[in-house]
Motif scaffolding. Structure first.
Motif, PDB file in Angstrom:
ATOM      1  N   GLY A  43       0.828  -1.209   0.000  1.00 18.27           N
ATOM      2  CA  GLY A  43       0.000   0.000   0.000  1.00 18.27           C
ATOM      3  C   GLY A  43       0.858   1.253   0.000  1.00 18.27           C
ATOM      4  N   PHE A  44       0.254   2.361  -0.350  1.00 21.28           N
ATOM      5  CA  PHE A  44       1.024   3.606  -0.276  1.00 21.28           C
ATOM      6  C   PHE A  44       0.195   4.704   0.373  1.00 21.28           C
ATOM      7  N   LEU A  45       0.911   5.732   0.795  1.00 17.45           N
ATOM      8  CA  LEU A  45       0.300   6.788   1.581  1.00 17.45           C
ATOM      9  C   LEU A  45       0.557   8.146   0.931  1.00 17.45           C
ATOM     10  N   LEU A  46      -0.504   8.946   0.832  1.00 22.58           N
ATOM     11  CA  LEU A  46      -0.373  10.294   0.267  1.00 22.58           C
ATOM     12  C   LEU A  46      -0.648  11.323   1.367  1.00 22.58           C
ATOM     13  N   ALA A  47      -0.064  12.492   1.215  1.00 21.72           N
ATOM     14  CA  ALA A  47      -0.394  13.581   2.148  1.00 21.72           C
ATOM     15  C   ALA A  47      -0.275  14.899   1.406  1.00 21.72           C
ATOM     16  N   ASP A  48      -1.083  15.867   1.785  1.00 20.22           N
ATOM     17  CA  ASP A  48      -0.946  17.189   1.176  1.00 20.22           C
ATOM     18  C   ASP A  48       0.371  17.809   1.621  1.00 20.22           C
ATOM     19  N   GLY A  49       0.809  18.795   0.857  1.00 24.69           N
ATOM     20  CA  GLY A  49       2.110  19.306   1.273  1.00 24.69           C
ATOM     21  C   GLY A  49       2.679  20.537   0.607  1.00 24.69           C
ATOM     22  N   PRO A  50       1.936  21.425  -0.010  1.00 20.56           N
ATOM     23  CA  PRO A  50       2.649  22.580  -0.568  1.00 20.56           C
ATOM     24  C   PRO A  50       3.433  23.403   0.446  1.00 20.56           C
ATOM     25  N   ALA A  51       3.015  23.412   1.734  1.00 20.81           N
ATOM     26  CA  ALA A  51       3.738  24.252   2.697  1.00 20.81           C
ATOM     27  C   ALA A  51       4.229  23.454   3.906  1.00 20.81           C
ATOM     28  N   GLY A  52       4.206  22.132   3.791  1.00 20.97           N
ATOM     29  CA  GLY A  52       4.603  21.275   4.915  1.00 20.97           C
ATOM     30  C   GLY A  52       3.697  20.057   4.900  1.00 20.97           C
ATOM     31  N   ILE A  53       4.070  19.052   5.692  1.00 19.28           N
ATOM     32  CA  ILE A  53       3.297  17.804   5.638  1.00 19.28           C
ATOM     33  C   ILE A  53       1.984  17.935   6.389  1.00 19.28           C
ATOM     34  N   ARG A  54       0.913  17.592   5.705  1.00 21.18           N
ATOM     35  CA  ARG A  54      -0.391  17.581   6.379  1.00 21.18           C
ATOM     36  C   ARG A  54      -0.830  16.133   6.496  1.00 21.18           C
ATOM     37  N   ARG A  55      -0.416  15.543   7.612  1.00 19.94           N
ATOM     38  CA  ARG A  55      -0.687  14.125   7.811  1.00 19.94           C
ATOM     39  C   ARG A  55      -1.822  14.017   8.816  1.00 19.94           C
ATOM     40  N   LEU A  56      -2.973  13.563   8.344  1.00 18.30           N
ATOM     41  CA  LEU A  56      -4.117  13.438   9.251  1.00 18.30           C
ATOM     42  C   LEU A  56      -3.820  12.388  10.317  1.00 18.30           C
ATOM     43  N   LYS A  57      -4.346  12.648  11.517  1.00 17.22           N
ATOM     44  CA  LYS A  57      -4.107  11.685  12.594  1.00 17.22           C
ATOM     45  C   LYS A  57      -4.845  10.394  12.306  1.00 17.22           C
ATOM     46  N   GLU A  58      -6.077  10.545  11.859  1.00 16.97           N
ATOM     47  CA  GLU A  58      -6.869   9.391  11.440  1.00 16.97           C
ATOM     48  C   GLU A  58      -7.109   9.568   9.953  1.00 16.97           C
ATOM     49  N   TYR A  59      -7.117   8.487   9.211  1.00 12.31           N
ATOM     50  CA  TYR A  59      -7.239   8.643   7.773  1.00 12.31           C
ATOM     51  C   TYR A  59      -8.560   9.265   7.353  1.00 12.31           C
ATOM     52  N   ASP A  63     -12.261  16.305  10.809  1.00 10.71           N
ATOM     53  CA  ASP A  63     -11.649  17.609  11.035  1.00 10.71           C
ATOM     54  C   ASP A  63     -10.367  17.674  10.216  1.00 10.71           C
ATOM     55  N   ILE A  64     -10.420  18.410   9.116  1.00  9.73           N
ATOM     56  CA  ILE A  64      -9.260  18.384   8.214  1.00  9.73           C
ATOM     57  C   ILE A  64      -8.052  19.078   8.831  1.00  9.73           C
ATOM     58  N   TYR A  65      -8.273  19.781   9.934  1.00 10.41           N
ATOM     59  CA  TYR A  65      -7.124  20.436  10.577  1.00 10.41           C
ATOM     60  C   TYR A  65      -6.539  19.608  11.718  1.00 10.41           C
ATOM     61  N   ASN A  66      -7.096  18.398  11.912  1.00  8.79           N
ATOM     62  CA  ASN A  66      -6.594  17.546  12.988  1.00  8.79           C
ATOM     63  C   ASN A  66      -5.390  16.744  12.480  1.00  8.79           C
ATOM     64  N   THR A  67      -4.315  17.462  12.210  1.00 13.27           N
ATOM     65  CA  THR A  67      -3.149  16.794  11.622  1.00 13.27           C
ATOM     66  C   THR A  67      -1.995  16.736  12.610  1.00 13.27           C
ATOM     67  N   LYS A  68      -1.088  15.804  12.340  1.00 15.17           N
ATOM     68  CA  LYS A  68       0.086  15.679  13.215  1.00 15.17           C
ATOM     69  C   LYS A  68       0.960  16.912  13.050  1.00 15.17           C
ATOM     70  N   PRO A  69       1.559  17.399  14.116  1.00 12.06           N
ATOM     71  CA  PRO A  69       2.410  18.585  13.970  1.00 12.06           C
ATOM     72  C   PRO A  69       3.581  18.308  13.028  1.00 12.06           C
ATOM     73  N   SER A  70       3.887  19.277  12.207  1.00 13.42           N
ATOM     74  CA  SER A  70       5.078  19.179  11.355  1.00 13.42           C
ATOM     75  C   SER A  70       5.554  20.597  11.090  1.00 13.42           C
ATOM     76  N   THR A  71       6.706  20.718  10.450  1.00 14.56           N
ATOM     77  CA  THR A  71       7.224  22.071  10.228  1.00 14.56           C
ATOM     78  C   THR A  71       6.294  22.800   9.274  1.00 14.56           C
ATOM     79  N   CYS A  72       5.832  23.961   9.690  1.00 16.42           N
ATOM     80  CA  CYS A  72       5.009  24.776   8.796  1.00 16.42           C
ATOM     81  C   CYS A  72       5.962  25.740   8.083  1.00 16.42           C
ATOM     82  N   TYR A  73       6.226  25.450   6.825  1.00 21.01           N
ATOM     83  CA  TYR A  73       7.132  26.301   6.040  1.00 21.01           C
ATOM     84  C   TYR A  73       6.363  27.509   5.531  1.00 21.01           C
ATOM     85  N   PRO A  74       7.072  28.528   5.053  1.00 13.94           N
ATOM     86  CA  PRO A  74       6.347  29.658   4.459  1.00 13.94           C
ATOM     87  C   PRO A  74       5.464  29.165   3.314  1.00 13.94           C
TER      88      PRO A  74
END
Ligand code: BGC
Length: 750
Positions: A43-59, A63-74
């Motif tokens: 299997g493979f995993l996708l995540a949004d990412g133009p400004a940093g990784i948006r990895r949902l806690k649950e698939y 709540d689309i903002y319930n994501t694991k913390p990651s570096t928020c780039y500009p």
């Protein structure tokens, strides 16, 4: 073809139709049971990412903002303002590392749609109004991510330039504009970046949804030879059969197994797709899955603090100093400073929607300023959610105190919900309480510096009165310290605008055509998008494309011919004549001169960012994009280099041109055609003489040709120059069709 192609073909031979169907529609974020289909698949995993990784806690988290913390780039609109290819490559590498740590195989980034209108809700996620700049930078981003073994997904293909009715709107774009502007931004990222995935956009182009747009998909597969996966944007597979026939391979999100199986069976039964076409799509997906599994170099842990610092480094390379009268900036660390604005304590640092990231460590502007200066006081000044009365009180407080300070720094910008995926902006105005604060404040204390936080263009009615404006854009989690370092001179600003800031919304070329009606949006401004419009009309802008100041000065010198056609580059010398080390972004524009025809747009064709010590002088060589000398011609459905005079311009912005040179570029000369006017024909070098010879024995025609040279413009233009072979034929009995053919063959050198 990747090394996994033949393995994928072998696997697909063993699959049933139902299994193949499942592989066309297997994702939300994670493929669930790919392993069950074939033992070699993972299997493979996708995540949004133009400004940093948006990895949902649950698939399936609602709540689309319930994501694991990651570096928020500009935001991309911010980091693109660095105009720094190496930096953006490094950004790709950093995000790639973070993706690996999270087990993400492909990031749904970069997004390279053109900022056609300043109102575009997702402009903060896009790179520029210019396709060349976009393509250059996005290619580096893709290469950086993929170097880490993580795939990139280039999106949204194509012409997704607005959020209003994005799922059904039909973008009506003429063929030349589509290629020169909207597809051009994708070309280099596709061909050189080689992203593992491309996302088809929601909208229609000229009557067909992108995910099943025959012309668009054929172009991608056949002209650009793209071999990877083409995925739909969410729910955007409108005509699955047509999509599959032309190169679509994957639906997002996945459908229920029974549904997709039934659908595919029906399409096969009805003959809407063949099994070969189905296999071709499935093979590409399987190849992708095999490659993703092979590239999974393994989990890695990255240094979060180092990534946070790198996010700050990007922000400081990208912020744009729009104005700095009387050298108000940098501020003295010992000066008494008043900081005001709600955004100084509740920063705006990213846009909304699928690129939203939960920052690992968010900096606060006021705290960062206080690290630089022990003498910084704070007053709120305005509160976006408060009413008139409360804002009046906050304003009075600031006005009463303002005179007691050496300088006032105002944090202004757009509120959080203004810029987001899903809807466009309705105005370029800042909230009125902010405009009022800035306008009143400067009457009390002339030393006002405004720091702006916004993803794209805003109007600044007070810009002539305010001495210093720093466009900090959306700086990500470490943007606050970057702004503070610039304000107090630890860092010399070096970002430049990748979009035009109009004087007013109505000035913008897209104004009359945006966002269209219920069904369609006509791209009426054609190729004259952004600065192409302002330069063609010599129309003033508040701040032009490519503009950005430094704390030092740069002098451009030519020292000989600028343009080397053989090497297709320009050469010049750049000198830092100021007293600080600094970086300059040297920009090269080209424009074909036209006579007797509509103007051609000015185009960015090269750029470089150079750092110089004070007093240092360096020879600079900038390679140019050959493509930007070409223009797309609908008559041949392709690109053409037209012979003629071109102007090469080197400048510090699109409207601050420091060096220019006119050059003759040989390319295709215009062919003489029977419906061309004599006036157009004789403009082609050597054509008058050829015609004179060809008309021997055709006295009437010769008379008209000679008339083109008459002193009387009525005769020369109206009577001579307007004639064509077709009209001459009617008055000159000797000019038969076969004679005309002979003359044309002769004139075109055959
Ligand atoms: C957006 C895409 C995004 C996808 C998944 C869509 O609404 O347009 O850019 O990748 O959602 O979040």
């Amino acid at each position: 073809m990747s090394t996994f192609r033949s393995a994928a073909q072998e696997i697909v031979k063993e699959l049933s139709v139902s299994e193949k169907a499942k592989l066309l529609s297997q994702i939300v974020w994670e493929t669930t049971d790919i392993e069950k289909i074939h033992p070699s698949l993972r299997g493979f995993l996708l995540a949004d990412g133009p400004a940093g990784i948006r990895r949902l806690k649950e698939y399936f988290d609602e709540d689309i903002y319930n994501t694991k913390p990651s570096t928020c780039y500009p935001s991309p609109s911010t980091f693109a303002s660095s105009w720094d290819r190496d930096l953006i490559f490094a950004l790709g590498e950093h995000m790639g590392l973070e993706a690996r740590q999270e087990g993400v195989d492909t990031m749904l980034a970069p997004a390279v749609n053109i900022r056609r209108s300043p109102l575009g809700g997702r402009n903060f996620e896009y790179y520029s109004e210019d396709p060349y700049l976009t393509g250059e930078l996005a290619t580096e981003f893709i290469k950086g991510i993929q170097k880490e073994g993580v795939g990139a997904c280039l999106k949204h293909f194509a012409a997704n330039n607005q959020e209003t009715r994005r799922m059904n709107i039909n973008a009506e774009i003429d063929e030349e504009t589509l290629h020169e502007i909207y597809l051009a931004a994708f070309e280099k990222p596709v061909k050189e970046g080689k992203p593992r995935m491309i996302m088809a956009a929601y909208n229609q182009i000229n009557g067909e949804h992108c995910a099943s747009n025959e012309k668009l998909l054929d172009f991608l597969r056949k002209e650009w030879n793209y071999e990877g996966v083409v995925v739909t944007d969410c729910y955007a597979a409108h005509d699955l059969a047509k999509g599959i026939r032309h190169g679509l391979t994957l639906q997002m999100p996945g459908e229920k197994e029974e549904r997709i199986i039934a659908q595919i069976r029906e399409l096969l039964d009805k003959g809407e797709i063949t099994e070969e076409e189905l296999d071709q799509a499935v093979v590409r997906n399987v190849e992708f899955a095999l490659e993703a599994a092979d590239n999974r170099i393994g989990q890695c842990s990255y240094d979060r603090e180092a990534h946070h610092c790198f996010a700050g480094k990007i922000a400081e390379e990208s912020m744009v100093l729009l104005k700095n009268d009387q050298h108000l900036l940098p501020l003295e660390k010992t000066a008494k400073i008043l900081v005001t604005g709600e955004l100084a304590v509740r920063p705006r640092f990213q846009g909304g929607g699928s690129s939203h990231v939960n920052p690992w460590k968010l900096e606060i502007p006021l705290e960062e300023i206080r690290k630089q200066s022990a003498r910084a006081d704070y007053l709120q000044g305005y509160k976006t959610s408060a009413g008139e009365k409360e804002n009046q009180r906050l304003l009075s407080e600031v006005l009463a105190a303002a005179e007691n300070y050496d300088a006032v720094v105002v944090f202004a910008g757009l509120p959080d919900l203004t810029e987001s995926e899903g809807y466009d902006r309705i105005t370029l105005e800042l909230p009125k309480e902010q405009n009022r604060l800035i306008g009143e404040l400067v009457k009390k204390n002339g030393n006002v510096c405004v720091v702006l936080s916004n993803g794209s263009v805003v109007e600044m009615p007070w810009r002539n009165q305010i001495p210093a404006i720093l466009e900090a854009y959306l700086g990500g989690e470490a943007g606050a310290s970057a702004a503070a370092r610039i304000l107090f001179g630890e860092v010399n600003p070096s970002g430049k605008l990748t979009e035009t800031f109009p004087l007013a919304q109505k000035d913008h070329p897209s104004y009359l055509y945006f966002p269209g009606d219920r069904k369609r949006v006509v791209y009426g401004e054609g190729k004259f998008v952004g600065y192409r419009h302002y330069t063609a009309l010599d129309k003033p802008a508040a701040f032009p494309f490519g503009h950005g100041l430094s704390y030092t000065e740069f002098v451009y010198e030519s020292g000989g011919a600028l343009f080397d056609r053989e090497k297709n580059c320009v050469r010049m010398t750049l000198e830092n004549t100021g007293s600080r080390k600094g970086k300059e972004i040297v920009q090269v524009y080209v424009q074909r001169k036209t006579e007797g025809e509509s103007p051609m747009p000015r185009k960015l064709a090269g750029f470089t960012k150079i750092e110089l010590e004070p007093g240092e002088c360096r020879k600079v060589q900038i390679p140019l994009s050959e493509k930007n000398f070409y223009c797309y011609k609908k008559e041949i459905h392709g690109w053409k280099l037209q012979a003629g005079e071109y102007e090469i311009m080197i400048g510090s912005s699109v409207s601050d041109i420091r060096l220019r040179e006119s050059v003759f570029i040989s390319g295709e000369t215009e062919k003489a055609e029977r419906d061309h006017t004599l006036g157009d024909l004789i403009r082609i070098e050597g054509m008058y003489e050829k015609l004179e010879k060809a008309f021997t024995g055709h006295e009437v025609s010769l008379g008209f040709l000679k008339m083109t040279q008459d002193e009387d413009p009525l005769k020369a233009v109206s009577m001579g120059s307007l004639m064509t072979f077709e009209t001459l034929k009617r008055t000159d009995p000797t000019l038969t069709d076969s004679e005309i053919e002979k003359i044309l063959l002769d004139m075109n050198g055959k």
